[in-house]
Design a protein around this motif. Structure first.
Motif, mmCIF file in Angstrom:
data_model
loop_
_atom_site.group_PDB
_atom_site.id
_atom_site.type_symbol
_atom_site.label_atom_id
_atom_site.label_comp_id
_atom_site.label_asym_id
_atom_site.label_seq_id
_atom_site.Cartn_x
_atom_site.Cartn_y
_atom_site.Cartn_z
ATOM 1 N N VAL A 76 35.497 30.810 38.401
ATOM 2 C CA VAL A 76 35.986 31.621 39.505
ATOM 3 C C VAL A 76 36.406 32.997 38.983
ATOM 4 C CG1 VAL A 76 38.213 30.443 39.261
ATOM 5 C CG2 VAL A 76 37.776 31.713 41.328
ATOM 6 N N VAL A 77 36.227 34.024 39.825
ATOM 7 C CA VAL A 77 36.655 35.387 39.484
ATOM 8 C C VAL A 77 37.848 35.744 40.364
ATOM 9 C CG1 VAL A 77 36.034 37.833 39.495
ATOM 10 C CG2 VAL A 77 34.312 36.123 38.900
ATOM 11 N N ALA A 78 38.938 36.231 39.734
ATOM 12 C CA ALA A 78 40.128 36.627 40.499
ATOM 13 C C ALA A 78 40.345 38.131 40.371
ATOM 14 C CB ALA A 78 41.352 35.880 39.971
ATOM 15 N N THR A 79 40.653 38.789 41.477
ATOM 16 C CA THR A 79 40.969 40.219 41.439
ATOM 17 C C THR A 79 42.405 40.444 41.919
ATOM 18 O OG1 THR A 79 39.995 40.484 43.633
ATOM 19 C CG2 THR A 79 38.607 41.059 41.744
ATOM 20 N N GLY A 80 42.936 41.638 41.618
ATOM 21 C CA GLY A 80 44.343 41.931 41.875
ATOM 22 C C GLY A 80 44.625 42.566 43.225
ATOM 23 N N HIS A 81 43.730 42.427 44.183
ATOM 24 C CA HIS A 81 43.975 43.019 45.513
ATOM 25 C C HIS A 81 45.281 42.475 46.089
ATOM 26 C CE1 HIS A 81 39.557 43.483 45.118
ATOM 27 N NE2 HIS A 81 39.784 44.616 45.743
ATOM 28 N N ASN A 82 46.148 43.402 46.534
ATOM 29 C CA ASN A 82 47.438 42.983 47.106
ATOM 30 C C ASN A 82 47.436 43.135 48.626
ATOM 31 O OD1 ASN A 82 47.942 45.715 47.725
ATOM 32 N ND2 ASN A 82 48.763 46.082 45.678
ATOM 33 N N LEU A 83 48.581 42.853 49.218
ATOM 34 C CA LEU A 83 48.700 42.905 50.680
ATOM 35 C C LEU A 83 48.366 44.299 51.233
ATOM 36 C CD1 LEU A 83 49.561 41.548 53.336
ATOM 37 C CD2 LEU A 83 51.932 42.104 52.762
ATOM 38 N N ASP A 84 48.845 45.338 50.551
ATOM 39 C CA ASP A 84 48.563 46.704 51.006
ATOM 40 C C ASP A 84 47.063 46.995 50.971
ATOM 41 O OD1 ASP A 84 51.331 46.522 50.051
ATOM 42 O OD2 ASP A 84 51.448 48.658 50.545
ATOM 43 N N ASP A 85 46.389 46.551 49.907
ATOM 44 C CA ASP A 85 44.935 46.753 49.805
ATOM 45 C C ASP A 85 44.228 46.056 50.960
ATOM 46 O OD1 ASP A 85 45.105 48.043 47.286
ATOM 47 O OD2 ASP A 85 45.146 46.107 46.257
ATOM 48 N N GLU A 86 44.590 44.802 51.177
ATOM 49 C CA GLU A 86 43.882 44.002 52.176
ATOM 50 C C GLU A 86 44.152 44.502 53.592
ATOM 51 O OE1 GLU A 86 41.500 41.531 51.315
ATOM 52 O OE2 GLU A 86 41.889 42.826 49.618
ATOM 53 N N ALA A 87 45.416 44.901 53.850
ATOM 54 C CA ALA A 87 45.742 45.414 55.182
ATOM 55 C C ALA A 87 45.019 46.738 55.430
ATOM 56 C CB ALA A 87 47.250 45.587 55.326
ATOM 57 N N ALA A 88 44.947 47.599 54.403
ATOM 58 C CA ALA A 88 44.267 48.888 54.562
ATOM 59 C C ALA A 88 42.771 48.678 54.798
ATOM 60 C CB ALA A 88 44.497 49.766 53.336
ATOM 61 N N THR A 89 42.184 47.750 54.058
ATOM 62 C CA THR A 89 40.757 47.461 54.251
ATOM 63 C C THR A 89 40.509 46.908 55.648
ATOM 64 O OG1 THR A 89 40.534 46.982 51.899
ATOM 65 C CG2 THR A 89 38.796 46.155 53.326
ATOM 66 N N LEU A 90 41.394 46.022 56.083
ATOM 67 C CA LEU A 90 41.234 45.444 57.422
ATOM 68 C C LEU A 90 41.364 46.524 58.501
ATOM 69 C CD1 LEU A 90 40.844 42.971 59.224
ATOM 70 C CD2 LEU A 90 43.332 42.612 59.158
ATOM 71 N N LEU A 91 42.305 47.442 58.289
ATOM 72 C CA LEU A 91 42.459 48.532 59.253
ATOM 73 C C LEU A 91 41.173 49.357 59.332
ATOM 74 C CD1 LEU A 91 44.201 50.158 61.214
ATOM 75 C CD2 LEU A 91 45.130 51.421 59.260
ATOM 76 N N GLY A 92 40.633 49.701 58.168
ATOM 77 C CA GLY A 92 39.382 50.479 58.134
ATOM 78 C C GLY A 92 38.239 49.736 58.812
ATOM 79 N N ASN A 93 38.107 48.449 58.508
ATOM 80 C CA ASN A 93 37.029 47.656 59.098
ATOM 81 C C ASN A 93 37.206 47.507 60.605
ATOM 82 O OD1 ASN A 93 35.816 47.267 56.629
ATOM 83 N ND2 ASN A 93 36.773 45.266 56.260
ATOM 84 N N THR A 94 38.458 47.422 61.030
ATOM 85 C CA THR A 94 38.732 47.228 62.459
ATOM 86 C C THR A 94 38.513 48.524 63.230
ATOM 87 O OG1 THR A 94 40.390 45.600 61.831
ATOM 88 C CG2 THR A 94 40.434 46.354 64.091
#
Ligand code: AMP
Ligand code: FES
Ligand code: ZN
Length: 334
Positions: free
Chosen positions: A155-173
């Motif tokens: 498995v590969v793990a990356t360090g994406h945090n809540l701020d990263d994921e929320a910002a990406t979701l905002l952009g995608n939305t």
């Protein structure tokens, strides 16, 4: 912080987490971070203590904090650093990552883009048809998967945090990119030639990972990549922070509720068929993978298969009984 008490032990507090309406002393904050990561790993069945985990480490606070937490929780976690060739920034990042690995006696795998693939990110930005950030993202995803497969990780793990994921979701939305939204999940299952990918820090904000790195005495590169200045992801983070300042918890609400209530609505129905890239063997939907196509464009090379096309292969196999099919296909994705 003066006068505030630790939620867990009632001692003097060192870190306040407004979203949880709580404060913690040093030790209890470290425990809080470990708990959030443990919840993420278990809640999403990311991996077990039997799995071999490859942590992609950039030298920044998030990925080094993640590596630290996984080692502390007793997981078998090696690091992977990709040398992107971005001047002093990359040089300092490599130093920090090597220092961390040496101090913990942890295994570190390094892949230098220029040495292995003949180009670095600044060159790619000047020559290719894509922006440097987009080539960089493509190259990292490619190297993560390829290196992990070649070295036998699960498995590969990356360090994406809540701020990263929320910002990406905002952009995608904002653009209603439903296919991206469908893939925005803390665990992406393995597919043909693609390893499982996980983001165990998705429950922790950037402030929390920074405080954790600081309290644990982790040395990390504070500077941002010089090529990302003004990138849209940063603006989305700023926008969310503006909301967060007046309504603590907005960010977590946005992303965690998405996972719970909205993500299932976007789940992909049409499974795409993956096959090995004819040049490098990594999984792709077409003849050549996006990395090989982009690399050829940057280097000004013609893209040709490394192994003969299937029809020629059959002829070759008939011509020589010595050649086993496995050898002809050699080096493909496992
Ligand atoms: P970024 O794409 O810079 O937001 O980084 C997201 C995640 O990718 C980080 O948390 C790391 O896990 C990983 N990562 C970024 N840059 C590198 C790198 N040069 N080498 C290895 N992993 C990286
Ligand atoms: Fe990828 Fe800066 S880290 S472009
Ligand atoms: Zn390829």
């Amino acid at each position: 912080m003066s006068g505030m008490r630790c939620r867990r032990c009632r001692g003097p507090a060192a870190v306040e987490v407004r979203r949880h309406n709580a404060a913690f002393c040093r030790d209890c904050f470290v425990h809080h971070v470990h708990e959030q990561v443990r919840r993420a790993i278990e809640g999403f069945h990311m991996f077990s203590h039997q799995d071999r985990i490859l942590v992609a480490v950039s030298g920044g606070k998030d990925s080094l904090a993640l590596w630290d937490v996984l080692l502390e929780l007793g997981y078998e976690a090696a690091g992977l650093y990709v040398g992107l060739g971005i001047g002093g920034y990359s040089a300092r990042s490599a130093e920090v990552v090597r220092g961390f690995a040496a101090a913990r006696g942890a295994r570190l795998i390094e892949v230098d883009l220029a040495r292995e693939y003949g180009f670095d990110i600044p060159t790619a930005g000047r020559r290719g048809g894509r922006s440097s950030c987009s080539v960089c993202g493509l190259a990292k995803r490619y190297v993560f998967n390829r290196a992990a497969l070649e070295h036998g990780f699960d498995v590969v793990a990356t360090g994406h945090n809540l701020d990263d994921e929320a910002a990406t979701l905002l952009g995608n939305t904002l653009r209603w990119q439903t296919d991206y939204i469908a893939r925005q999940y803390p665990v992406l299952p393995a597919e043909d030639g693609l390893l499982r990918k996980v983001k165990p820090l998705f429950r922790l904000s950037e402030l929390e990972t920074a405080a954790y790195a600081f309290l644990r005495g982790i040395e990390y590169v504070v500077e941002e990549c010089p090529l990302v200045a003004g990138n849209t992801q940063l603006r989305y983070k700023e926008a969310l922070n503006l909301l967060e300042a007046t309504s603590p918890g907005t960010k977590a609400q946005f992303f965690l509720s998405f996972l719970e209530r909205a993500a299932p609505l976007f789940a992909r129905q049409d499974e795409v068929e993956l096959r090995p890239c004819e040049r490098c063997g990594q999984p792709t939907t077409g003849r050549f993978c996006a990395f090989c196509r982009t690399r050829a464009q940057i280097l000004g090379e013609r893209l040709a298969p490394v192994t003969p096309p299937v029809s020629d292969r059959d002829v070759a196999a008939e011509a020589s009984e010595e050649v086993l099919p496995a050898e002809i296909h050699g080096g493909g994705a496992r």
